[in-house]
Design a protein around this motif. Structure first.
Motif, PDB file in Angstrom:
ATOM      1  N   VAL A 186      -4.240  42.431  26.298  1.00 50.68           N
ATOM      2  CA  VAL A 186      -4.388  41.035  26.695  1.00 50.68           C
ATOM      3  C   VAL A 186      -5.788  40.814  27.248  1.00 50.68           C
ATOM      4  O   VAL A 186      -6.296  41.627  28.030  1.00 50.68           O
ATOM      5  N   GLY A 187      -6.418  39.725  26.838  1.00 45.21           N
ATOM      6  CA  GLY A 187      -7.714  39.340  27.386  1.00 45.21           C
ATOM      7  C   GLY A 187      -7.563  38.290  28.461  1.00 45.21           C
ATOM      8  O   GLY A 187      -6.458  37.858  28.797  1.00 45.21           O
ATOM      9  N   LEU A 188      -8.694  37.869  29.019  1.00 48.39           N
ATOM     10  CA  LEU A 188      -8.705  36.856  30.066  1.00 48.39           C
ATOM     11  C   LEU A 188      -9.743  35.797  29.744  1.00 48.39           C
ATOM     12  O   LEU A 188     -10.837  36.123  29.259  1.00 48.39           O
ATOM     13  N   ASP A 189      -9.404  34.529  30.028  1.00 48.85           N
ATOM     14  CA  ASP A 189     -10.412  33.493  29.906  1.00 48.85           C
ATOM     15  C   ASP A 189     -11.152  33.393  31.241  1.00 48.85           C
ATOM     16  O   ASP A 189     -10.811  34.091  32.214  1.00 48.85           O
ATOM     17  N   PRO A 190     -12.195  32.546  31.344  1.00 44.95           N
ATOM     18  CA  PRO A 190     -12.965  32.496  32.594  1.00 44.95           C
ATOM     19  C   PRO A 190     -12.151  32.106  33.819  1.00 44.95           C
ATOM     20  O   PRO A 190     -12.546  32.410  34.943  1.00 44.95           O
ATOM     21  N   GLN A 191     -11.019  31.440  33.638  1.00 45.79           N
ATOM     22  CA  GLN A 191     -10.175  31.068  34.766  1.00 45.79           C
ATOM     23  C   GLN A 191      -9.151  32.143  35.121  1.00 45.79           C
ATOM     24  O   GLN A 191      -8.366  31.979  36.062  1.00 45.79           O
ATOM     25  N   GLY A 192      -9.126  33.235  34.359  1.00 45.57           N
ATOM     26  CA  GLY A 192      -8.189  34.307  34.651  1.00 45.57           C
ATOM     27  C   GLY A 192      -6.839  34.147  34.004  1.00 45.57           C
ATOM     28  O   GLY A 192      -5.892  34.851  34.357  1.00 45.57           O
ATOM     29  N   SER A 193      -6.724  33.255  33.038  1.00 45.43           N
ATOM     30  CA  SER A 193      -5.471  33.102  32.296  1.00 45.43           C
ATOM     31  C   SER A 193      -5.438  34.077  31.124  1.00 45.43           C
ATOM     32  O   SER A 193      -6.477  34.433  30.561  1.00 45.43           O
TER      33      SER A 193
ATOM     34  N   PRO B 142       7.516  38.796  35.756  1.00 49.58           N
ATOM     35  CA  PRO B 142       7.012  37.550  35.188  1.00 49.58           C
ATOM     36  C   PRO B 142       5.533  37.571  34.832  1.00 49.58           C
ATOM     37  O   PRO B 142       5.066  36.679  34.125  1.00 49.58           O
ATOM     38  N   VAL B 143       4.777  38.543  35.336  1.00 48.27           N
ATOM     39  CA  VAL B 143       3.334  38.572  35.059  1.00 48.27           C
ATOM     40  C   VAL B 143       2.934  39.805  34.257  1.00 48.27           C
ATOM     41  O   VAL B 143       1.784  40.244  34.313  1.00 48.27           O
ATOM     42  N   LEU B 144       3.849  40.351  33.485  1.00 47.05           N
ATOM     43  CA  LEU B 144       3.527  41.555  32.718  1.00 47.05           C
ATOM     44  C   LEU B 144       2.327  41.360  31.780  1.00 47.05           C
ATOM     45  O   LEU B 144       1.474  42.253  31.696  1.00 47.05           O
ATOM     46  N   PRO B 145       2.198  40.240  31.060  1.00 46.01           N
ATOM     47  CA  PRO B 145       0.996  40.087  30.227  1.00 46.01           C
ATOM     48  C   PRO B 145      -0.297  40.170  31.041  1.00 46.01           C
ATOM     49  O   PRO B 145      -1.277  40.778  30.583  1.00 46.01           O
ATOM     50  N   LEU B 146      -0.314  39.595  32.246  1.00 43.56           N
ATOM     51  CA  LEU B 146      -1.509  39.717  33.084  1.00 43.56           C
ATOM     52  C   LEU B 146      -1.742  41.166  33.496  1.00 43.56           C
ATOM     53  O   LEU B 146      -2.882  41.625  33.562  1.00 43.56           O
ATOM     54  N   ARG B 147      -0.673  41.904  33.770  1.00 43.45           N
ATOM     55  CA  ARG B 147      -0.837  43.320  34.100  1.00 43.45           C
ATOM     56  C   ARG B 147      -1.510  44.071  32.952  1.00 43.45           C
ATOM     57  O   ARG B 147      -2.335  44.963  33.168  1.00 43.45           O
ATOM     58  N   LEU B 148      -1.147  43.706  31.733  1.00 45.45           N
ATOM     59  CA  LEU B 148      -1.696  44.398  30.568  1.00 45.45           C
ATOM     60  C   LEU B 148      -3.046  43.835  30.140  1.00 45.45           C
ATOM     61  O   LEU B 148      -3.555  44.168  29.068  1.00 45.45           O
TER      62      LEU B 148
END
Length: 508
Positions: free
Chosen positions: A63-70, A150-156
């Motif tokens: 998973v990547g991140l945009d500049p806002q951290g999404s 609920p935040v597993l994609p952010l963890r990855l």
């Protein structure tokens, strides 16, 4: 005369560091950069070095991140939660080629994540979840946890979950070592040479699935001394440097050959207090230190306005942080608290204060803190040393006070990981030695919350608990700094989680 001698010493230091890494690359071979933090353990993912590999643009997570951290697509193009919420299915990007020519498939992802999960101390982003990963055909994987997350994609999105070529893990298994990122990542830059903690050579990965790196080559020098980074930039030995000295800010901004960037960060400089041993096992002493410090003066006067005074752990960079300034210093209140705890002229209090020089504001703050504590009756002995040597002592509780710079979005853009690792009873980075079962239960409850507003309320409550218990003293929220000379393309990342080097290019 003293300044001239100091400048000569710094110049010689810069030349020695850069000479040890080879000659400066000509413009047609890309750019050279001076970074402040070397790998902690040979780019081992379980030692947080995966985050460094992501910053370099060498390795990538699902998973990547945009500049806002999404969360945005990375090596996975989409994901969805299944069944009872304990399993997520990730669809892999087609056509991804590792630097050694192997192709990304579900088997490679299973190998990579299983490897890092099996380490004695898995990364904070995925530790203690009971995480399991299995292939779902060649182009997808299922990732499961013991409880719904609920935040597993952010963890990855954490760099510590990046995927290397299967050959890296095969070689590590046969040698008993760590998987090497040399020629095994998927990023826009390929690591072709590793020079330990001195640096690395990165070449453009022409088979990259996304936008090509702007430079054909990036030569990385790890330079821990901020003045030496500055001198290397001014002399043209490097074209990009980060973490520049506060004392040089004005002159760098005024230099027409330098593009200077100053930008906010989701980071807090903390005065950490060893709550497991005297004198800071007494909350009155911790509160006395808090009362004695004038954090607004530290930010505005000592650091020249390059930081905001911190009233809590998080601060104004995120919507759940305090935006009001902290109270002014109150020396009489501090003296009264120390007297209650049994300290005063007849029983003076002397403590050790440690910090490290990689972030240039920390030694400056150490001297100012010692000066502010002295009128309250606290004598301070300062040691500025290598963080790697200090960390084992800190984690073992063999220290008094420590000035640390901590990203509260460390690993991935949700502070639950830092709250768990830094402040729960069994936290892997609980330097303050704080332990409160009620606090642990609050943090554990985040596993059932997917609504951002509800999570924000828990984050506010957690920060308030830390403040009420004077667990440590949040000092300032610093600004990040970076500068370019003969180089263009730098994009500031307040989260400090996204790639930095792939966009850099020489101006010639």
């Amino acid at each position: 005369m003293i300044r001239s001698v100091r400048s000569l010493v710094l110049a010689l230091a810069a030349l020695l560091i850069l000479a040890g890494c080879g000659t400066t690359a000509p413009a047609d071979q890309g750019v050279r950069v001076a970074l402040q933090f070397p790998p902690r353990a040979g780019y081992a993912f379980d030692a947080d070095d995966g985050g460094l590999l992501t910053k370099l643009g060498v390795a990538e997570p699902l998973v990547g991140l945009d500049p806002q951290g999404s969360a945005v697509p990375g090596l996975a193009t989409s994901w969805a939660r299944e069944g009872d919420g304990r399993t997520w299915r990730f669809v892999l990007r087609e056509g991804v080629v590792f630097h050694d020519g192997a192709r990304l498939d579900s088997g490679a992802v299973v190998t990579a994540l299983t490897s890092v999960l099996s380490r004695p101390t898995p990364p904070r982003s995925i530790a203690d979840l009971g995480m399991r990963v299995e292939a779902d055909g060649p182009g997808a994987v299922r990732v499961s946890t013991d409880a719904p997350d609920p935040v597993l994609p952010l963890r990855l999105s954490s760099g510590t979950t990046s995927v290397l070529s299967p050959a890296a893990y095969a070689a590590a298994s046969s040698s008993g070592g760590q998987p090497s990122p040399q020629d095994t990542g998927t990023g826009p830059l390929r690591m072709t040479e590793i020079r330990g903690t001195q640096g690395a050579t990165l070449l453009r990965h022409d088979g990259y699935w996304g936008p090509r790196a702007a430079s054909s080559q990036v030569t990385v020098d790890y330079v821990t001394e901020p003045q030496t980074r500055e001198l290397a930039l001014r002399s043209g030995d490097v074209g990009f440097a980060e973490g520049l000295p506060e004392t040089s800010r004005a002159s760098l901004q005024a230099d027409p050959d330098v593009t200077f960037s100053e930008y906010p960060s989701a980071r807090t400089v903390l005065l950490q207090l060893n709550g497991s041993a005297a004198p800071f096992d007494d909350v009155r002493v911790r509160r006395a230190v808090t009362a004695a410090l004038d954090r607004t003066a530290l930010a505005d006067q000592v650091l020249g306005g390059s930081a905001a005074p911190a009233a809590d752990l998080f601060g104004p960079a995120v919507p759940y942080g305090m935006t009001t300034p902290p109270p002014d210093g109150d020396v009489p209140a501090a003296q009264a608290l120390l007297a209650e705890a049994g300290y005063g002229p007849a029983n003076p209090l002397r403590v050790r204060l440690w910090t490290f020089p990689n972030r240039p504001e920390l030694p400056v703050l150490a001297s100012a803190i010692a000066a502010q504590l002295e009128p309250a009756g606290i004598a301070v002995d300062i040691t500025v040393g290598d963080y790697a040597a200090q960390e084992p002592e800190l984690l073992a509780g063999r220290y008094d006070m420590f000035i640390n710079s901590r990203s509260y979005l460390s690993d991935f853009p949700d502070p639950a990981g830092v709250l768990d690792s830094d402040y729960t009873c069994d936290g892997s980075y609980n330097i303050d030695r704080f332990c409160d079962p009620a606090f642990d239960a609050t943090v554990a409850g985040l596993g059932a919350l997917s609504d951002p507003a509800q999570r924000a309320e828990v984050f506010r409550a957690a920060a308030a608990t830390l403040t009420a218990n004077a667990v440590n003293v949040p000092l300032v929220h610093p600004q990040n700094t970076a500068a370019q000379r003969g180089v263009t393309g730098f994009t500031p990342d307040p989260l400090d989680l996204r790639p930095v080097l792939p966009t850099l290019a020489p101006t010639d």
